[in-house]
Design a protein around this motif. Structure first.
Motif, PDB file in Angstrom:
ATOM      1  N   SER A  78       0.991  -1.258   0.022  1.00 26.05           N
ATOM      2  CA  SER A  78       0.025   0.168   0.090  1.00 26.05           C
ATOM      3  C   SER A  78       0.775   1.298  -0.115  1.00 26.05           C
ATOM      4  O   SER A  78       0.684   2.384  -0.512  1.00 26.05           O
ATOM      5  N   GLU A  79       2.102   1.051   0.545  1.00 31.11           N
ATOM      6  CA  GLU A  79       3.028   2.234   0.622  1.00 31.11           C
ATOM      7  C   GLU A  79       3.248   2.594  -0.595  1.00 31.11           C
ATOM      8  O   GLU A  79       3.378   4.071  -1.097  1.00 31.11           O
ATOM      9  N   LEU A  80       3.738   1.695  -1.599  1.00 28.28           N
ATOM     10  CA  LEU A  80       3.912   2.214  -2.897  1.00 28.28           C
ATOM     11  C   LEU A  80       2.647   2.839  -3.615  1.00 28.28           C
ATOM     12  O   LEU A  80       2.700   3.716  -4.369  1.00 28.28           O
ATOM     13  N   PHE A  81       1.539   1.999  -3.731  1.00 23.87           N
ATOM     14  CA  PHE A  81       0.457   2.442  -4.348  1.00 23.87           C
ATOM     15  C   PHE A  81      -0.004   3.874  -4.091  1.00 23.87           C
ATOM     16  O   PHE A  81      -0.808   4.422  -4.755  1.00 23.87           O
ATOM     17  N   GLU A  82      -0.015   4.138  -2.716  1.00 21.57           N
ATOM     18  CA  GLU A  82      -0.308   5.535  -2.277  1.00 21.57           C
ATOM     19  C   GLU A  82       0.664   6.594  -2.767  1.00 21.57           C
ATOM     20  O   GLU A  82       0.381   7.611  -2.887  1.00 21.57           O
ATOM     21  N   ASN A  83       1.898   6.101  -3.335  1.00 20.27           N
ATOM     22  CA  ASN A  83       2.619   7.093  -4.097  1.00 20.27           C
ATOM     23  C   ASN A  83       2.751   6.619  -5.484  1.00 20.27           C
ATOM     24  O   ASN A  83       3.811   7.344  -6.118  1.00 20.27           O
ATOM     25  N   ALA A  84       1.893   5.965  -6.083  1.00 15.66           N
ATOM     26  CA  ALA A  84       2.039   5.506  -7.473  1.00 15.66           C
ATOM     27  C   ALA A  84       2.392   6.497  -8.485  1.00 15.66           C
ATOM     28  O   ALA A  84       2.950   6.384  -9.415  1.00 15.66           O
ATOM     29  N   ASP A  85       1.352   7.354  -8.360  1.00 16.61           N
ATOM     30  CA  ASP A  85       1.442   8.565  -9.449  1.00 16.61           C
ATOM     31  C   ASP A  85       2.794   9.345  -9.770  1.00 16.61           C
ATOM     32  O   ASP A  85       2.837  10.098 -10.581  1.00 16.61           O
ATOM     33  N   THR A  86       3.667   9.218  -8.664  1.00 19.76           N
ATOM     34  CA  THR A  86       4.945   9.927  -8.969  1.00 19.76           C
ATOM     35  C   THR A  86       5.901   9.267  -9.805  1.00 19.76           C
ATOM     36  O   THR A  86       7.044   9.522 -10.245  1.00 19.76           O
ATOM     37  N   TYR A  87       5.429   7.772 -10.370  1.00 16.04           N
ATOM     38  CA  TYR A  87       6.527   7.147 -11.150  1.00 16.04           C
ATOM     39  C   TYR A  87       6.038   6.901 -12.662  1.00 16.04           C
ATOM     40  O   TYR A  87       4.640   7.022 -12.777  1.00 16.04           O
ATOM     41  N   ASP A  88       6.755   6.698 -13.463  1.00 13.72           N
ATOM     42  CA  ASP A  88       6.531   6.412 -14.948  1.00 13.72           C
ATOM     43  C   ASP A  88       5.997   5.027 -15.124  1.00 13.72           C
ATOM     44  O   ASP A  88       5.455   4.790 -15.746  1.00 13.72           O
ATOM     45  N   ILE A  89       6.853   4.148 -14.266  1.00 15.48           N
ATOM     46  CA  ILE A  89       6.598   2.577 -14.389  1.00 15.48           C
ATOM     47  C   ILE A  89       6.569   2.057 -12.745  1.00 15.48           C
ATOM     48  O   ILE A  89       7.546   2.414 -12.086  1.00 15.48           O
ATOM     49  N   ILE A  90       5.846   0.973 -12.775  1.00 10.41           N
ATOM     50  CA  ILE A  90       5.847   0.236 -11.440  1.00 10.41           C
ATOM     51  C   ILE A  90       6.179  -1.159 -11.816  1.00 10.41           C
ATOM     52  O   ILE A  90       5.514  -1.882 -12.874  1.00 10.41           O
ATOM     53  N   HIS A  91       7.178  -1.694 -11.308  1.00 15.36           N
ATOM     54  CA  HIS A  91       7.589  -2.973 -11.561  1.00 15.36           C
ATOM     55  C   HIS A  91       7.359  -3.887 -10.444  1.00 15.36           C
ATOM     56  O   HIS A  91       8.224  -3.748  -9.432  1.00 15.36           O
ATOM     57  N   ASN A  92       6.534  -4.678 -10.342  1.00 13.00           N
ATOM     58  CA  ASN A  92       5.979  -5.552  -9.289  1.00 13.00           C
ATOM     59  C   ASN A  92       6.865  -7.085  -9.237  1.00 13.00           C
ATOM     60  O   ASN A  92       6.469  -7.850 -10.373  1.00 13.00           O
ATOM     61  N   HIS A  93       7.652  -7.374  -8.586  1.00 12.93           N
ATOM     62  CA  HIS A  93       8.243  -8.600  -8.118  1.00 12.93           C
ATOM     63  C   HIS A  93       7.669  -9.292  -7.028  1.00 12.93           C
ATOM     64  O   HIS A  93       8.116 -10.466  -6.672  1.00 12.93           O
ATOM     65  N   PHE A  94       6.409  -8.961  -6.754  1.00 15.11           N
ATOM     66  CA  PHE A  94       5.644  -9.415  -5.375  1.00 15.11           C
ATOM     67  C   PHE A  94       4.665 -10.283  -5.639  1.00 15.11           C
ATOM     68  O   PHE A  94       3.429 -10.523  -4.787  1.00 15.11           O
ATOM     69  N   ASP A  95       4.410 -10.829  -6.787  1.00 17.68           N
ATOM     70  CA  ASP A  95       3.390 -11.898  -7.111  1.00 17.68           C
ATOM     71  C   ASP A  95       2.279 -11.417  -7.368  1.00 17.68           C
ATOM     72  O   ASP A  95       2.162 -10.191  -7.792  1.00 17.68           O
ATOM     73  N   PHE A  96       0.994 -12.000  -6.984  1.00 15.58           N
ATOM     74  CA  PHE A  96      -0.336 -11.414  -7.356  1.00 15.58           C
ATOM     75  C   PHE A  96      -0.829 -10.572  -6.533  1.00 15.58           C
ATOM     76  O   PHE A  96      -1.957  -9.870  -7.106  1.00 15.58           O
ATOM     77  N   LEU A  97      -0.451 -10.573  -5.235  1.00 13.60           N
ATOM     78  CA  LEU A  97      -1.304  -9.471  -4.370  1.00 13.60           C
ATOM     79  C   LEU A  97      -1.374  -7.827  -4.593  1.00 13.60           C
ATOM     80  O   LEU A  97      -2.347  -7.347  -4.500  1.00 13.60           O
TER      81      LEU A  97
END
Length: 339
Positions: A78-97
């Protein structure tokens, strides 16, 4: 490019010993930073990176059992996604959650699927199919029910692995102590060949270890050295006559296979999952179907050119080639999003 790299929080990034997903996330982060990209690594607070570290979880929950995994996973993602709009790309290595958080942002999310722990997790991937971008780590590990933007094999930092042209006469098993990884079969192969076997890896199934492994560990013909860090890993892989990889499941990738090759050590693996994508039969190892065939191949292992094993790793599994492939994925996504 401004990239958020979401690593798991089971282990530190990079891992001290075990932690394959964290290892890949770290290699990718450091490589992208070295090429001038702005990367924020979301990982445990004790993680090490040349990029920006953003952490809420103090340490890996596998290393600190006082931490409740689901609590810290939720806080971390949630910490990442609450700040998600500040990034060009999110790269998830955390499986499905993390996929369940993607509606919180318009930032594209690339998910490297590091393997399917169970068919039971597929409904989550299917729900978000087409809303994000899936990367498989081998062609063998693709689900026909999902769409993928690419297959990208893992790469390794070849400088961490020294070529060893003259090995010792012992065999090596390097991986989780679990029936899926074939520890019991590796013991049988070594016993029939009359060769010393070194076992390295975390005990993931204690009952399996107690029943099928522990009775044979005598610190002479069979030695268990536990989970090892990078320096000892390099030494063990380089000194081995061969790496035994008698897997009993469809391995999504197999980092230890290419790490062994980087040291010049050929691999004898059961012909399942991604193994044909990593091993050219008779060139940098052998693909076999059962224990008896593996025993035969041990007798032929010196026909494999160890320098050729190293060259194969350099040609196909360098960290640079992995970074190139992911950058192409990122650029394709961002180009397609432009009005």
């Amino acid at each position: 490019m401004n990239i958020a790299m979401l690593s798991p929080v089971a282990w530190r990034t990079p891992p001290r010993h075990y932690g394959p997903w964290e290892n890949v996330a770290s290699l990718l982060t450091e490589g992208l930073v070295s090429r001038g990209h702005d990367v924020t690594l979301f990982a445990t607070a004790d993680s090490i990176t040349s990029g920006r570290l953003h952490a809420v979880c103090p340490s890996g929950y596998e290393e600190n059992r006082s931490l409740i995994p689901k609590v810290w996973e939720c806080l971390h993602i949630s910490e990442l996604f609450e700040n998600a709009d500040t990034y060009d790309i999110i790269h998830n290595h955390f499986d499905f959650l993390p996929l369940t958080y993607t509606s919180m942002t318009t930032t594209p999310v690339v998910t490297t699927i590091h393997g399917f722990s169970s068919p039971g997790i597929l409904p989550v991937y299917k729900k978000y199919n087409g809303k994000g971008f899936y990367v498989s780590i081998s062609n063998a590990d693709r689900s026909p029910e999902l769409d993928y933007i690419n297959t990208i094999h893992h790469g390794i930092d070849l400088q961490q692995f020294d070529f060893q042209p003259t090995p010792k006469d012992s065999l090596l098993f390097f991986g989780r102590i679990h029936q899926d990884k074939g520890t019991r079969e590796a013991l049988e192969i070594a016993r029939v060949c009359g060769k010393k076997l070194i076992l390295a890896g975390i005990i993931q199934d204690q009952a399996y270890y107690d029943r099928y492994v522990a009775p044979y560990v005598d610190n002479d013909k069979v030695v268990y050295v536990g989970s090892v860090g990078p320096v000892e890993r390099n030494r063990l892989l380089g000194n081995a006559l061969a790496l035994l990889h008698p897997i009993r499941f469809d391995e999504p990738f197999g980092l230890s296979v290419i790490e062994a090759m980087a040291c010049g050590t050929p691999v004898i693996a059961f012909d399942r999952g991604s193994m044909p994508e990593l091993i050219e039969n008779g060139t940098n190892g052998f693909l076999v179907d059962h224990v008896a065939e593996a025993v035969e191949r041990v007798a032929q292992i010196k026909t494999i050119d160890r320098a050729g094993c190293r060259q194969h790793a350099e040609r196909h599994f360098s960290v640079d080639s992995m970074i190139d492939a992911y950058l192409q994925v990122y650029e394709t996504i961002l180009t397609d999003r432009q009005p």
